[in-house]
Write a protein that holds these residues in place. Structure first.
Motif, PDB file in Angstrom:
ATOM      1  N   CYS A   9       0.856  -1.217  -0.099  1.00 23.76           N
ATOM      2  CA  CYS A   9      -0.099   0.025   0.002  1.00 23.76           C
ATOM      3  C   CYS A   9       0.695   1.289   0.044  1.00 23.76           C
ATOM      4  O   CYS A   9       0.715   2.170  -0.558  1.00 23.76           O
ATOM      5  CB  CYS A   9      -0.777  -0.184   1.200  1.00 23.76           C
ATOM      6  SG  CYS A   9      -2.283  -1.138   1.022  1.00 23.76           S
ATOM      7  N   SER A  10       1.988   1.313   0.508  1.00 21.34           N
ATOM      8  CA  SER A  10       2.793   2.430   0.623  1.00 21.34           C
ATOM      9  C   SER A  10       3.613   2.621  -0.418  1.00 21.34           C
ATOM     10  O   SER A  10       3.852   3.825  -1.037  1.00 21.34           O
ATOM     11  CB  SER A  10       3.749   2.339   1.871  1.00 21.34           C
ATOM     12  OG  SER A  10       4.575   1.149   1.891  1.00 21.34           O
ATOM     13  N   LEU A  11       4.131   1.567  -1.286  1.00 22.57           N
ATOM     14  CA  LEU A  11       4.636   1.508  -2.574  1.00 22.57           C
ATOM     15  C   LEU A  11       3.641   2.319  -3.542  1.00 22.57           C
ATOM     16  O   LEU A  11       4.025   2.892  -4.491  1.00 22.57           O
ATOM     17  CB  LEU A  11       5.021   0.127  -3.025  1.00 22.57           C
ATOM     18  CG  LEU A  11       6.591  -0.164  -2.605  1.00 22.57           C
ATOM     19  CD1 LEU A  11       7.081  -1.598  -3.010  1.00 22.57           C
ATOM     20  CD2 LEU A  11       7.547   0.835  -2.980  1.00 22.57           C
ATOM     21  N   ALA A  12       2.404   1.692  -3.568  1.00 22.37           N
ATOM     22  CA  ALA A  12       1.313   2.288  -4.499  1.00 22.37           C
ATOM     23  C   ALA A  12       1.369   3.819  -4.163  1.00 22.37           C
ATOM     24  O   ALA A  12       1.281   4.539  -5.331  1.00 22.37           O
ATOM     25  CB  ALA A  12       0.001   1.698  -4.213  1.00 22.37           C
ATOM     26  N   THR A  19       1.908  11.225 -10.619  1.00 18.62           N
ATOM     27  CA  THR A  19       1.373  10.817 -11.976  1.00 18.62           C
ATOM     28  C   THR A  19      -0.019  11.188 -12.003  1.00 18.62           C
ATOM     29  O   THR A  19      -0.434  12.430 -11.640  1.00 18.62           O
ATOM     30  CB  THR A  19       1.316   9.245 -11.847  1.00 18.62           C
ATOM     31  OG1 THR A  19       0.752   8.663 -10.911  1.00 18.62           O
ATOM     32  CG2 THR A  19       2.707   8.561 -12.083  1.00 18.62           C
ATOM     33  N   GLU A  20      -0.869  10.502 -12.249  1.00 21.17           N
ATOM     34  CA  GLU A  20      -2.457  10.902 -12.193  1.00 21.17           C
ATOM     35  C   GLU A  20      -2.915  11.252 -10.741  1.00 21.17           C
ATOM     36  O   GLU A  20      -2.830  10.262  -9.845  1.00 21.17           O
ATOM     37  CB  GLU A  20      -3.328   9.913 -12.901  1.00 21.17           C
ATOM     38  CG  GLU A  20      -4.444   9.993 -13.009  1.00 21.17           C
ATOM     39  CD  GLU A  20      -5.362   9.136 -13.963  1.00 21.17           C
ATOM     40  OE1 GLU A  20      -6.448   8.884 -13.559  1.00 21.17           O
ATOM     41  OE2 GLU A  20      -4.869   8.403 -14.748  1.00 21.17           O
ATOM     42  N   GLY A 106       0.125   1.670 -10.826  1.00 24.20           N
ATOM     43  CA  GLY A 106       1.141   2.678 -10.677  1.00 24.20           C
ATOM     44  C   GLY A 106       2.356   2.214 -11.330  1.00 24.20           C
ATOM     45  O   GLY A 106       3.056   3.031 -12.149  1.00 24.20           O
ATOM     46  N   ILE A 107       2.601   1.019 -11.347  1.00 21.03           N
ATOM     47  CA  ILE A 107       3.721   0.211 -12.199  1.00 21.03           C
ATOM     48  C   ILE A 107       3.463   0.410 -13.761  1.00 21.03           C
ATOM     49  O   ILE A 107       4.474   0.665 -14.544  1.00 21.03           O
ATOM     50  CB  ILE A 107       4.038  -1.157 -11.730  1.00 21.03           C
ATOM     51  CG1 ILE A 107       4.713  -1.249 -10.457  1.00 21.03           C
ATOM     52  CG2 ILE A 107       4.985  -1.752 -12.797  1.00 21.03           C
ATOM     53  CD1 ILE A 107       4.687  -2.460  -9.574  1.00 21.03           C
ATOM     54  N   LEU A 108       2.162   0.358 -14.104  1.00 21.07           N
ATOM     55  CA  LEU A 108       2.152   0.265 -15.399  1.00 21.07           C
ATOM     56  C   LEU A 108       2.105   1.892 -16.156  1.00 21.07           C
ATOM     57  O   LEU A 108       2.417   1.932 -17.199  1.00 21.07           O
ATOM     58  CB  LEU A 108       0.604  -0.383 -15.900  1.00 21.07           C
ATOM     59  CG  LEU A 108       0.498  -2.035 -15.599  1.00 21.07           C
ATOM     60  CD1 LEU A 108      -0.831  -2.224 -15.868  1.00 21.07           C
ATOM     61  CD2 LEU A 108       1.364  -2.566 -16.567  1.00 21.07           C
ATOM     62  N   ILE A 109       1.530   2.673 -15.039  1.00 21.64           N
ATOM     63  CA  ILE A 109       1.554   4.112 -15.601  1.00 21.64           C
ATOM     64  C   ILE A 109       3.054   4.412 -15.443  1.00 21.64           C
ATOM     65  O   ILE A 109       3.541   5.363 -16.522  1.00 21.64           O
ATOM     66  CB  ILE A 109       0.790   4.865 -14.516  1.00 21.64           C
ATOM     67  CG1 ILE A 109      -0.830   4.521 -14.574  1.00 21.64           C
ATOM     68  CG2 ILE A 109       0.957   6.445 -14.955  1.00 21.64           C
ATOM     69  CD1 ILE A 109      -1.784   5.214 -13.531  1.00 21.64           C
ATOM     70  N   ARG A 110       3.682   4.265 -14.343  1.00 23.41           N
ATOM     71  CA  ARG A 110       4.958   4.790 -14.325  1.00 23.41           C
ATOM     72  C   ARG A 110       6.057   4.107 -15.495  1.00 23.41           C
ATOM     73  O   ARG A 110       6.961   4.915 -15.791  1.00 23.41           O
ATOM     74  CB  ARG A 110       5.481   4.587 -12.874  1.00 23.41           C
ATOM     75  CG  ARG A 110       7.026   5.069 -12.495  1.00 23.41           C
ATOM     76  CD  ARG A 110       7.100   6.647 -12.700  1.00 23.41           C
ATOM     77  NE  ARG A 110       6.438   7.096 -11.357  1.00 23.41           N
ATOM     78  CZ  ARG A 110       6.349   8.235 -11.016  1.00 23.41           C
ATOM     79  NH1 ARG A 110       7.064   9.244 -11.603  1.00 23.41           N
ATOM     80  NH2 ARG A 110       5.571   8.778  -9.839  1.00 23.41           N
ATOM     81  N   PHE A 111       5.880   2.936 -15.681  1.00 18.67           N
ATOM     82  CA  PHE A 111       7.043   2.110 -16.420  1.00 18.67           C
ATOM     83  C   PHE A 111       6.217   1.886 -17.913  1.00 18.67           C
ATOM     84  O   PHE A 111       6.466   1.455 -18.598  1.00 18.67           O
ATOM     85  CB  PHE A 111       7.548   1.248 -15.690  1.00 18.67           C
ATOM     86  CG  PHE A 111       8.102   1.591 -14.270  1.00 18.67           C
ATOM     87  CD1 PHE A 111       9.322   2.110 -14.560  1.00 18.67           C
ATOM     88  CD2 PHE A 111       7.647   1.229 -13.318  1.00 18.67           C
ATOM     89  CE1 PHE A 111      10.001   2.504 -13.042  1.00 18.67           C
ATOM     90  CE2 PHE A 111       8.177   1.396 -12.068  1.00 18.67           C
ATOM     91  CZ  PHE A 111       9.256   2.255 -12.051  1.00 18.67           C
TER      92      PHE A 111
END
Length: 111
Positions: A9-12, A19-20, A106-111
């Motif tokens: 949850c904190s990594l999210a 980002t968004e 978040g991973i998909l958006i960031r990377f």
């Protein structure tokens, strides 16, 4: 406390920062609700255990026992765990799942 889900949850929140904005604030809200439910669950179980052992605790205090000795004496059994309301467990489960989904997003958006 569930450390793996705390990290998820904190990594999210960290990954969605910058980002968004809608997803970021949703992740922050989810993280806060997750923390609240994670701290409420053991607190409720411990309160019920203390109520069950109230007389013994009072006797220990009168004999001069330290707080650490009293805490070590109290055992949380299955009845205490079952006294936790189902809605808190449900909220906890939902926030864990949302944390994982937000982390993946978040991973998909960031990377």
């Amino acid at each position: 406390m569930d450390k793996i889900n705390l990290v998820i949850c904190s990594l999210a929140v960290i990954i969605l920062f910058g980002t968004e904005q809608t997803l970021f604030w949703f992740a922050v809200f989810n993280f806060l609700i997750f923390l609240g439910s994670e701290f409420a669950i053991p607190n409720i179980a411990a309160r019920n255990a203390m109520k069950r052992n109230e007389e013994s605790i009072e006797k220990m205090r009168n004999k001069g026992a330290t707080q650490e000795e009293i805490v070590d004496y109290i055992e949380i059994n299955d009845d205490d765990r079952k006294s936790i309301p189902q809605w808190i467990k449900t909220i906890n489960f939902i926030t864990k799942m949302l944390g994982a989904i937000l982390l993946i997003n978040g991973i998909l958006i960031r990377f």
